[in-house]
Design a protein around this motif. Structure first.
Motif, PDB file in Angstrom:
ATOM      1  N   ARG A 125     -27.212  17.711 -28.654  1.00 55.12           N
ATOM      2  CA  ARG A 125     -25.871  17.472 -29.119  1.00 55.12           C
ATOM      3  C   ARG A 125     -24.882  18.753 -28.341  1.00 55.12           C
ATOM      4  O   ARG A 125     -23.896  18.287 -28.011  1.00 55.12           O
ATOM      5  CB  ARG A 125     -25.590  17.381 -30.453  1.00 55.12           C
ATOM      6  CG  ARG A 125     -26.402  15.940 -30.995  1.00 55.12           C
ATOM      7  CD  ARG A 125     -26.363  16.566 -32.760  1.00 55.12           C
ATOM      8  NE  ARG A 125     -26.976  15.183 -32.965  1.00 55.12           N
ATOM      9  CZ  ARG A 125     -26.695  14.421 -34.221  1.00 55.12           C
ATOM     10  NH1 ARG A 125     -25.317  14.649 -34.690  1.00 55.12           N
ATOM     11  NH2 ARG A 125     -27.233  13.611 -34.646  1.00 55.12           N
ATOM     12  N   GLU A 135     -13.712   7.281 -24.196  1.00 55.10           N
ATOM     13  CA  GLU A 135     -14.426   7.042 -25.347  1.00 55.10           C
ATOM     14  C   GLU A 135     -15.837   6.428 -24.718  1.00 55.10           C
ATOM     15  O   GLU A 135     -16.723   7.030 -24.890  1.00 55.10           O
ATOM     16  CB  GLU A 135     -13.935   6.191 -26.342  1.00 55.10           C
ATOM     17  CG  GLU A 135     -12.835   6.950 -27.287  1.00 55.10           C
ATOM     18  CD  GLU A 135     -11.567   6.737 -26.776  1.00 55.10           C
ATOM     19  OE1 GLU A 135     -11.306   6.008 -25.597  1.00 55.10           O
ATOM     20  OE2 GLU A 135     -10.566   7.435 -27.283  1.00 55.10           O
ATOM     21  N   ALA A 136     -15.549   5.325 -23.777  1.00 62.87           N
ATOM     22  CA  ALA A 136     -16.648   4.801 -23.092  1.00 62.87           C
ATOM     23  C   ALA A 136     -17.481   5.765 -22.226  1.00 62.87           C
ATOM     24  O   ALA A 136     -18.694   5.760 -22.356  1.00 62.87           O
ATOM     25  CB  ALA A 136     -16.419   3.651 -22.450  1.00 62.87           C
ATOM     26  N   THR A 139     -13.264  12.979 -29.510  1.00 64.09           N
ATOM     27  CA  THR A 139     -13.834  11.919 -28.809  1.00 64.09           C
ATOM     28  C   THR A 139     -15.313  12.249 -28.336  1.00 64.09           C
ATOM     29  O   THR A 139     -16.307  11.912 -28.688  1.00 64.09           O
ATOM     30  CB  THR A 139     -13.354  11.420 -27.585  1.00 64.09           C
ATOM     31  OG1 THR A 139     -11.885  10.925 -27.642  1.00 64.09           O
ATOM     32  CG2 THR A 139     -14.190  10.600 -26.721  1.00 64.09           C
ATOM     33  N   ARG A 188     -19.561   8.128 -24.481  1.00 61.67           N
ATOM     34  CA  ARG A 188     -20.755   7.321 -25.106  1.00 61.67           C
ATOM     35  C   ARG A 188     -21.687   7.458 -24.051  1.00 61.67           C
ATOM     36  O   ARG A 188     -23.036   7.581 -24.256  1.00 61.67           O
ATOM     37  CB  ARG A 188     -20.349   6.150 -25.622  1.00 61.67           C
ATOM     38  CG  ARG A 188     -19.659   6.133 -26.985  1.00 61.67           C
ATOM     39  CD  ARG A 188     -19.619   4.881 -27.741  1.00 61.67           C
ATOM     40  NE  ARG A 188     -18.970   3.873 -26.964  1.00 61.67           N
ATOM     41  CZ  ARG A 188     -17.527   3.570 -26.773  1.00 61.67           C
ATOM     42  NH1 ARG A 188     -16.748   4.244 -27.557  1.00 61.67           N
ATOM     43  NH2 ARG A 188     -17.068   2.651 -26.205  1.00 61.67           N
ATOM     44  N   VAL A 208     -23.303  10.777 -23.012  1.00 65.48           N
ATOM     45  CA  VAL A 208     -24.402  11.363 -24.108  1.00 65.48           C
ATOM     46  C   VAL A 208     -25.781  10.359 -23.991  1.00 65.48           C
ATOM     47  O   VAL A 208     -26.770  10.954 -23.895  1.00 65.48           O
ATOM     48  CB  VAL A 208     -23.904  11.044 -25.374  1.00 65.48           C
ATOM     49  CG1 VAL A 208     -25.001  10.919 -26.410  1.00 65.48           C
ATOM     50  CG2 VAL A 208     -22.663  12.036 -25.717  1.00 65.48           C
ATOM     51  N   ARG A 209     -25.774   9.172 -23.877  1.00 64.84           N
ATOM     52  CA  ARG A 209     -26.942   8.493 -23.706  1.00 64.84           C
ATOM     53  C   ARG A 209     -27.613   8.706 -22.473  1.00 64.84           C
ATOM     54  O   ARG A 209     -28.749   8.747 -22.603  1.00 64.84           O
ATOM     55  CB  ARG A 209     -26.644   6.831 -23.638  1.00 64.84           C
ATOM     56  CG  ARG A 209     -26.402   6.068 -24.948  1.00 64.84           C
ATOM     57  CD  ARG A 209     -26.218   4.856 -24.876  1.00 64.84           C
ATOM     58  NE  ARG A 209     -25.497   4.167 -23.899  1.00 64.84           N
ATOM     59  CZ  ARG A 209     -23.851   4.114 -24.338  1.00 64.84           C
ATOM     60  NH1 ARG A 209     -23.543   4.015 -25.306  1.00 64.84           N
ATOM     61  NH2 ARG A 209     -23.287   3.269 -23.048  1.00 64.84           N
ATOM     62  N   GLU A 269     -17.158  12.273 -31.715  1.00 62.49           N
ATOM     63  CA  GLU A 269     -17.806  10.935 -32.014  1.00 62.49           C
ATOM     64  C   GLU A 269     -18.816  10.649 -31.168  1.00 62.49           C
ATOM     65  O   GLU A 269     -19.677   9.782 -31.601  1.00 62.49           O
ATOM     66  CB  GLU A 269     -16.384   9.920 -31.919  1.00 62.49           C
ATOM     67  CG  GLU A 269     -16.693   8.418 -32.348  1.00 62.49           C
ATOM     68  CD  GLU A 269     -15.644   7.677 -32.047  1.00 62.49           C
ATOM     69  OE1 GLU A 269     -15.804   6.668 -31.376  1.00 62.49           O
ATOM     70  OE2 GLU A 269     -14.553   8.107 -32.395  1.00 62.49           O
ATOM     71  N   ALA A 270     -18.960  11.007 -29.994  1.00 62.30           N
ATOM     72  CA  ALA A 270     -20.032  10.654 -29.120  1.00 62.30           C
ATOM     73  C   ALA A 270     -21.317  11.306 -29.244  1.00 62.30           C
ATOM     74  O   ALA A 270     -22.079  10.656 -29.099  1.00 62.30           O
ATOM     75  CB  ALA A 270     -19.430  10.885 -27.428  1.00 62.30           C
ATOM     76  N   SER A 286     -23.210   9.755 -32.262  1.00 65.53           N
ATOM     77  CA  SER A 286     -23.890   8.700 -32.079  1.00 65.53           C
ATOM     78  C   SER A 286     -25.264   9.039 -31.611  1.00 65.53           C
ATOM     79  O   SER A 286     -26.299   7.965 -31.750  1.00 65.53           O
ATOM     80  CB  SER A 286     -23.295   7.783 -31.031  1.00 65.53           C
ATOM     81  OG  SER A 286     -23.384   8.393 -29.509  1.00 65.53           O
TER      82      SER A 286
END
Length: 168
Positions: free
Chosen positions: A74, A56-57, A90, A60, A63-64, A93-94, A97
Motif C-alpha cells: 500500500r 479513479e479507474a 482517490t 484502481r 494498484v491491482r 480509496e484505491a 481496495s
C-alpha cells in the motif's frame, strides 16, 4: 497545426493511446507543449466528461497491476499514485481496495522467492536483506519482520526434517 485546442486533443489522444494517464500527467504534457492553460483545461474537462480520463479507474487498475506484478504494498503504491498526480482521496480509496490478507500473502510469496538466494549467509544478514527487500516494496516493518521470521523458522524446520543420509 495552428489551432491550440485541436493540438491539445491530438497530444492527449496520442498519449492515451500509448498507456492510461492521469489528468495531472496530461496537464503536465500540455504545459510542456506550450498549450495555454485555459485551452488545456477545456480539453481535459471534455476528455474527463466522455470518460477518456478517469483517475479513479486509473488508480484502481494501477494498484491491482503493480501489486500483482511487482508485489508492491500500500505505502509504495500510494507514493507512486501521488507522483502521478492522483488526488489524495482517490489514492486512499484505491489502496484501501487492497485486502490486507492478500498483501500479507504477497509479502510471504516475495520472501519465499528470495529465500534460496540468501542461503549460506549469516542469519542476521539474511533477515536484513529480506526485510529490506520488503521495506523497499512498501511493506510495514512489523509485517516484514514477522513474515521473514516465520519463513526463516519454517525453513530451518524443513531442513531439520530431512534425514542425515538423504544426501548420501
Amino acid at each position: 497545426m495552428s489551432d491550440p485546442e485541436a493540438r491539445a486533443r491530438e497530444i492527449c489522444l496520442r498519449l492515451l493511446s500509448a498507456s492510461p494517464r492521469t489528468r495531472a500527467q496530461l496537464a503536465s504534457a500540455l504545459r510542456r507543449k506550450d498549450i495555454p492553460d485555459e485551452v488545456a483545461e477545456r480539453v481535459l474537462s471534455r476528455f474527463t466528461d466522455v470518460g477518456l480520463i478517469d483517475d479513479e479507474a486509473f488508480a484502481r487498475a494501477w494498484v491491482r497491476s503493480r501489486h500483482a506484478g511487482r508485489g508492491l504494498a500500500r505505502r509504495a503504491l500510494a507514493a507512486e499514485l501521488r507522483r502521478r498526480g492522483v488526488a489524495e482521496d482517490t489514492v486512499d480509496e484505491a489502496v484501501e481496495s487492497l485486502d490486507p490478507a492478500e498483501e500479507e500473502e504477497t509479502a510471504r510469496a516475495l520472501v519465499h522467492r528470495k529465500l534460496p538466494a540468501t542461503r549460506g549467509a549469516d542469519p542476521a544478514k539474511r533477515m536484513r536483506r529480506l526485510v529490506g527487500m520488503l521495506a523497499r516494496k512498501g511493506y510495514p516493518p512489523g509485517l516484514s519482520y514477522r513474515v521473514v521470521k516465520e519463513a526463516l523458522a519454517e525453513e530451518s524446520t524443513d531442513l531439520e526434517t530431512i534425514p542425515d543420509d538423504a544426501f548420501d
